[in-house]
Design a protein around this motif. Sequence first.
Motif, PDB file in Angstrom:
ATOM      1  N   LEU A 123      15.255   6.107  31.450  1.00 27.37           N
ATOM      2  CA  LEU A 123      16.012   6.823  32.499  1.00 27.37           C
ATOM      3  C   LEU A 123      17.622   6.796  31.838  1.00 27.37           C
ATOM      4  O   LEU A 123      17.954   7.856  31.594  1.00 27.37           O
ATOM      5  CB  LEU A 123      16.023   6.162  33.679  1.00 27.37           C
ATOM      6  CG  LEU A 123      16.697   6.958  34.915  1.00 27.37           C
ATOM      7  CD1 LEU A 123      15.693   8.039  35.297  1.00 27.37           C
ATOM      8  CD2 LEU A 123      16.847   6.155  36.183  1.00 27.37           C
ATOM      9  N   ILE A 124      17.882   5.523  31.424  1.00 24.77           N
ATOM     10  CA  ILE A 124      19.443   5.537  31.001  1.00 24.77           C
ATOM     11  C   ILE A 124      19.716   6.675  29.656  1.00 24.77           C
ATOM     12  O   ILE A 124      20.434   7.229  29.343  1.00 24.77           O
ATOM     13  CB  ILE A 124      19.565   4.015  30.284  1.00 24.77           C
ATOM     14  CG1 ILE A 124      19.910   3.163  31.773  1.00 24.77           C
ATOM     15  CG2 ILE A 124      21.082   3.996  29.679  1.00 24.77           C
ATOM     16  CD1 ILE A 124      20.247   1.869  31.322  1.00 24.77           C
ATOM     17  N   GLY A 125      18.359   6.437  28.774  1.00 22.17           N
ATOM     18  CA  GLY A 125      18.301   7.121  27.577  1.00 22.17           C
ATOM     19  C   GLY A 125      18.200   8.720  27.833  1.00 22.17           C
ATOM     20  O   GLY A 125      19.079   9.631  27.375  1.00 22.17           O
ATOM     21  N   GLY A 126      17.525   8.906  28.926  1.00 21.38           N
ATOM     22  CA  GLY A 126      17.529  10.194  29.332  1.00 21.38           C
ATOM     23  C   GLY A 126      18.843  10.814  29.779  1.00 21.38           C
ATOM     24  O   GLY A 126      19.201  11.992  29.598  1.00 21.38           O
ATOM     25  N   CYS A 127      19.412   9.936  30.609  1.00 17.53           N
ATOM     26  CA  CYS A 127      21.042  10.667  31.133  1.00 17.53           C
ATOM     27  C   CYS A 127      21.935  10.442  30.001  1.00 17.53           C
ATOM     28  O   CYS A 127      22.528  11.691  30.087  1.00 17.53           O
ATOM     29  CB  CYS A 127      21.178   9.332  32.120  1.00 17.53           C
ATOM     30  SG  CYS A 127      20.306   9.382  33.707  1.00 17.53           S
ATOM     31  N   VAL A 128      21.770   9.744  28.998  1.00 19.90           N
ATOM     32  CA  VAL A 128      22.861   9.770  27.880  1.00 19.90           C
ATOM     33  C   VAL A 128      22.542  11.125  27.457  1.00 19.90           C
ATOM     34  O   VAL A 128      23.339  11.842  26.937  1.00 19.90           O
ATOM     35  CB  VAL A 128      22.687   8.519  27.196  1.00 19.90           C
ATOM     36  CG1 VAL A 128      23.511   8.885  25.922  1.00 19.90           C
ATOM     37  CG2 VAL A 128      23.256   7.355  27.829  1.00 19.90           C
ATOM     38  N   GLY A 129      21.356  11.300  27.065  1.00 20.87           N
ATOM     39  CA  GLY A 129      20.991  12.542  26.150  1.00 20.87           C
ATOM     40  C   GLY A 129      21.085  13.825  26.914  1.00 20.87           C
ATOM     41  O   GLY A 129      21.614  14.833  26.371  1.00 20.87           O
ATOM     42  N   PHE A 130      20.866  13.666  28.131  1.00 21.97           N
ATOM     43  CA  PHE A 130      21.087  14.951  28.921  1.00 21.97           C
ATOM     44  C   PHE A 130      22.849  15.312  29.020  1.00 21.97           C
ATOM     45  O   PHE A 130      23.072  16.453  28.719  1.00 21.97           O
ATOM     46  CB  PHE A 130      20.558  14.936  30.519  1.00 21.97           C
ATOM     47  CG  PHE A 130      20.733  16.099  31.226  1.00 21.97           C
ATOM     48  CD1 PHE A 130      20.061  17.080  31.049  1.00 21.97           C
ATOM     49  CD2 PHE A 130      21.674  16.082  32.404  1.00 21.97           C
ATOM     50  CE1 PHE A 130      20.129  18.407  31.871  1.00 21.97           C
ATOM     51  CE2 PHE A 130      21.829  17.214  33.218  1.00 21.97           C
ATOM     52  CZ  PHE A 130      20.920  18.425  32.894  1.00 21.97           C
ATOM     53  N   SER A 131      23.437  14.312  29.244  1.00 19.01           N
ATOM     54  CA  SER A 131      25.005  14.492  29.132  1.00 19.01           C
ATOM     55  C   SER A 131      25.525  14.943  27.839  1.00 19.01           C
ATOM     56  O   SER A 131      26.408  15.750  27.795  1.00 19.01           O
ATOM     57  CB  SER A 131      25.524  13.268  29.701  1.00 19.01           C
ATOM     58  OG  SER A 131      25.478  12.229  28.670  1.00 19.01           O
ATOM     59  N   VAL A 132      24.865  14.372  26.822  1.00 15.71           N
ATOM     60  CA  VAL A 132      25.317  14.836  25.558  1.00 15.71           C
ATOM     61  C   VAL A 132      24.915  16.368  25.396  1.00 15.71           C
ATOM     62  O   VAL A 132      25.797  17.206  25.004  1.00 15.71           O
ATOM     63  CB  VAL A 132      24.639  14.289  24.380  1.00 15.71           C
ATOM     64  CG1 VAL A 132      24.709  14.362  22.998  1.00 15.71           C
ATOM     65  CG2 VAL A 132      25.244  12.617  24.397  1.00 15.71           C
ATOM     66  N   PHE A 133      23.698  16.631  25.670  1.00  5.93           N
ATOM     67  CA  PHE A 133      23.267  17.942  25.656  1.00  5.93           C
ATOM     68  C   PHE A 133      24.129  18.948  26.433  1.00  5.93           C
ATOM     69  O   PHE A 133      24.402  20.182  26.026  1.00  5.93           O
ATOM     70  CB  PHE A 133      21.725  17.998  26.289  1.00  5.93           C
ATOM     71  CG  PHE A 133      21.110  19.543  26.249  1.00  5.93           C
ATOM     72  CD1 PHE A 133      20.706  20.077  25.059  1.00  5.93           C
ATOM     73  CD2 PHE A 133      21.128  20.064  27.410  1.00  5.93           C
ATOM     74  CE1 PHE A 133      20.241  21.440  25.064  1.00  5.93           C
ATOM     75  CE2 PHE A 133      20.410  21.216  27.585  1.00  5.93           C
ATOM     76  CZ  PHE A 133      20.206  21.948  26.259  1.00  5.93           C
ATOM     77  N   ARG A 134      24.512  18.545  27.704  1.00  2.97           N
ATOM     78  CA  ARG A 134      25.154  19.313  28.410  1.00  2.97           C
ATOM     79  C   ARG A 134      26.674  19.609  27.786  1.00  2.97           C
ATOM     80  O   ARG A 134      27.162  20.833  28.047  1.00  2.97           O
ATOM     81  CB  ARG A 134      25.365  18.706  29.833  1.00  2.97           C
ATOM     82  CG  ARG A 134      24.398  19.093  30.936  1.00  2.97           C
ATOM     83  CD  ARG A 134      24.447  20.514  31.290  1.00  2.97           C
ATOM     84  NE  ARG A 134      25.634  20.740  32.224  1.00  2.97           N
ATOM     85  CZ  ARG A 134      25.657  20.455  33.498  1.00  2.97           C
ATOM     86  NH1 ARG A 134      24.408  20.014  34.042  1.00  2.97           N
ATOM     87  NH2 ARG A 134      26.623  20.337  34.216  1.00  2.97           N
TER      88      ARG A 134
END
Lengths: 172, 185
Positions: A123-134
């Motif tokens: 979940l943490i990895g997903g959130c970080v990845g998503f914010s970087v992508f955004r």
Amino acid sequence: MNFYKIWLRNISVFFLICSSFVSFAVVAQVDTFQFDKAENQERFRNLSNELRCPMCQNTSLSGSSGGVAEDLRREIYLMIKEGQTDREIKDFMFERYGDFIFYKPRLTVGTIFLWVGPAFFLLIGGCVGFSVFRSAQSLTLKNKTLTDSDQNKIESLLTREEQNLKIKGKTS
Amino acid sequence: MLGYEMLKRLLPISAFFSFIAALAVGLFLENKDLPSVLVGKQVPSFSLKTIDGSLVTNNDLPGEIFLLNVWGSYCLPCLIEHPTFMSLTERGEIPVVGINYRDELNLADDWLKENGDPFLFSIADPSGRFGIDLGVYGAPETYLVDAEGIIRYRHVSVLNDSVWREVFLPLVKSLRTPKIALVGM
């Protein structure tokens, strides 16, 4: 032709011997107990694979020749013969050896991190990845669509540059 | 000055490194120190023969704090810790009950004759079945049991003089004191 036949026979005998060694090695610890029902044999195999040998720690009951492992396998065998369920057998082991006996520990306060941990980190990895992508996406979008005032600035800069060039061309 | 931006950058990095540190500590934890599930519970009920052939049950356990030692004639560490038990019973410090674990009776008998017998009695457990009820991993193991027959502590592997002094003696003393206080009242 004859030579080829002998060679073929030798090689098949060789592989037959090899494969028999392999299968013996795999089932050696487990199949010392015989059940009348194949289903019980399967249960025994599963249980002794799922439970850990307390003494040797990094092998299952089925893979260990240690003293306790031998006793515990015998106990599982007797309990299956008595008609006890897998649940009852696992409870029996848990009462005596605790969480440690299970390769798949039970969900308790002490073990919750083991179960939830991986999902938590995902979940943490997903959130970080998503914010970087955004943020990366919004950067590229900004570059593509300029505000009107920015567009005007660019145009005025360009026209000024053009004029400068024209002036330079005239003077030279 | 630690600005907000700086904190924002430092936080994930420090979280990462503290996680790595936690894993590193976990990696070197000694698995053998796992506490027994039986701690705080009664000694499992039994009705078994001693190696001398007499029948014993929970009622035959000493009505005071005692040691329950899992041993076998095949077990070399048991021989190493043996002098400690010999001197404990010679000095009358604490009674010791033996569990002769996965052994043969005549071998156990010979072993005691050769090395001395510090045990009040030794319960014969040739099949290891009583050992399973106790959650035994393997010999040697020593349990500290209180006067009510409740297991207070389990020690895996050799119990030598220093383990006795540093680990067991403080526990024994703390278990003995409240009783004296009650008597005084």
